[in-house]
Scaffold this motif. Structure first.
Motif, PDB file in Angstrom:
ATOM      1  N   ASN A  17       0.831  -1.205   0.000  1.00 22.17           N
ATOM      2  CA  ASN A  17       0.000   0.000   0.000  1.00 22.17           C
ATOM      3  C   ASN A  17       0.862   1.250   0.000  1.00 22.17           C
ATOM      4  N   GLN A  21       0.935   4.266  -2.778  1.00 18.49           N
ATOM      5  CA  GLN A  21       0.747   5.673  -2.414  1.00 18.49           C
ATOM      6  C   GLN A  21       1.891   6.535  -2.953  1.00 18.49           C
ATOM      7  N   ALA A  69     -16.324   3.895  -6.079  1.00 18.67           N
ATOM      8  CA  ALA A  69     -14.898   4.087  -5.830  1.00 18.67           C
ATOM      9  C   ALA A  69     -14.467   5.396  -6.475  1.00 18.67           C
ATOM     10  N   ALA A  71     -10.654   7.054  -7.979  1.00 19.13           N
ATOM     11  CA  ALA A  71      -9.328   6.554  -8.347  1.00 19.13           C
ATOM     12  C   ALA A  71      -8.446   7.695  -8.819  1.00 19.13           C
ATOM     13  N   LEU A  80      -5.144   4.072  -8.805  1.00 18.62           N
ATOM     14  CA  LEU A  80      -5.276   3.570  -7.444  1.00 18.62           C
ATOM     15  C   LEU A  80      -6.689   3.859  -6.945  1.00 18.62           C
ATOM     16  N   PRO A  81      -7.481   2.787  -6.706  1.00 16.75           N
ATOM     17  CA  PRO A  81      -8.859   3.004  -6.283  1.00 16.75           C
ATOM     18  C   PRO A  81      -8.998   3.121  -4.765  1.00 16.75           C
ATOM     19  N   THR A  82     -10.017   3.838  -4.357  1.00 17.73           N
ATOM     20  CA  THR A  82     -10.469   3.851  -2.971  1.00 17.73           C
ATOM     21  C   THR A  82     -11.951   3.505  -3.029  1.00 17.73           C
ATOM     22  N   PHE A  83     -12.282   2.271  -2.634  1.00 17.07           N
ATOM     23  CA  PHE A  83     -13.678   1.819  -2.647  1.00 17.07           C
ATOM     24  C   PHE A  83     -14.400   2.334  -1.405  1.00 17.07           C
ATOM     25  N   ALA A  86     -14.080  -0.992   2.165  1.00 17.07           N
ATOM     26  CA  ALA A  86     -12.642  -1.330   2.203  1.00 17.07           C
ATOM     27  C   ALA A  86     -12.351  -2.795   1.915  1.00 17.07           C
ATOM     28  N   ASN A  90      -7.392  -2.411  -2.718  1.00 20.70           N
ATOM     29  CA  ASN A  90      -6.940  -1.269  -3.523  1.00 20.70           C
ATOM     30  C   ASN A  90      -5.975  -1.694  -4.621  1.00 20.70           C
ATOM     31  N   SER A 110      -9.967  -7.302  -3.943  1.00 21.74           N
ATOM     32  CA  SER A 110      -9.314  -8.157  -2.955  1.00 21.74           C
ATOM     33  C   SER A 110      -9.601  -9.628  -3.240  1.00 21.74           C
TER      34      SER A 110
END
Length: 124
Positions: A17, A21, A69, A71, A80-83, A86, A90, A110
């Motif tokens: 992760n 980032q 999401a 991204a 890079l996604p943020t659902f 969680a 990602n 996931s």
């Protein structure tokens, strides 16, 4: 031993992760954001709508109740996604371009949710 394995996996995921980032930086996607917007479909997974908001892509997964999401671009046609849930993880999403035109979106969530990635075809 199971706890150690779990902690080791958590540590590996935290490292992964962190690396994702770090890739956010100042990368610019190869096409204007509006080119990625539209409707994408998969025969099993249904429809995904992609819109642009505040220099990020917004995703609405119609086949999953209330799954969304955002991204950010991280380079190499990856986002890079943020659902909003969680549990989906990602893993980077990837857009396929053919001659500068966005044609497909590949989503990997996931392994807890699904092992296989899904490729959606842009329909409009």
């Amino acid at each position: 031993p199971m706890l150690q394995a779990h902690l080791k996996e958590k540590e590996a995921q935290a490292t992964a992760n962190q690396k994702l980032q770090e890739r956010l930086g100042n990368n610019k996607p190869p096409q204007p954001l509006q080119q990625y917007a539209g409707s994408y479909e998969h025969p099993l997974y249904g429809k995904v709508t992609v819109t642009v908001s505040e220099q990020k892509l917004q995703f609405k997964f119609h086949g999953h109740n209330n799954l969304t999401a955002t991204a950010q671009y991280i380079g190499n046609n990856q986002w890079l996604p943020t659902f909003n849930n969680a549990v989906y993880g990602n893993a980077p999403m990837k857009f396929t371009l053919e001659k500068g035109i966005v044609t497909h979106l590949t989503v990997k969530v996931s392994d807890f949710v699904e092992y296989d990635p899904y490729t959606f075809t842009k329909v409009k």
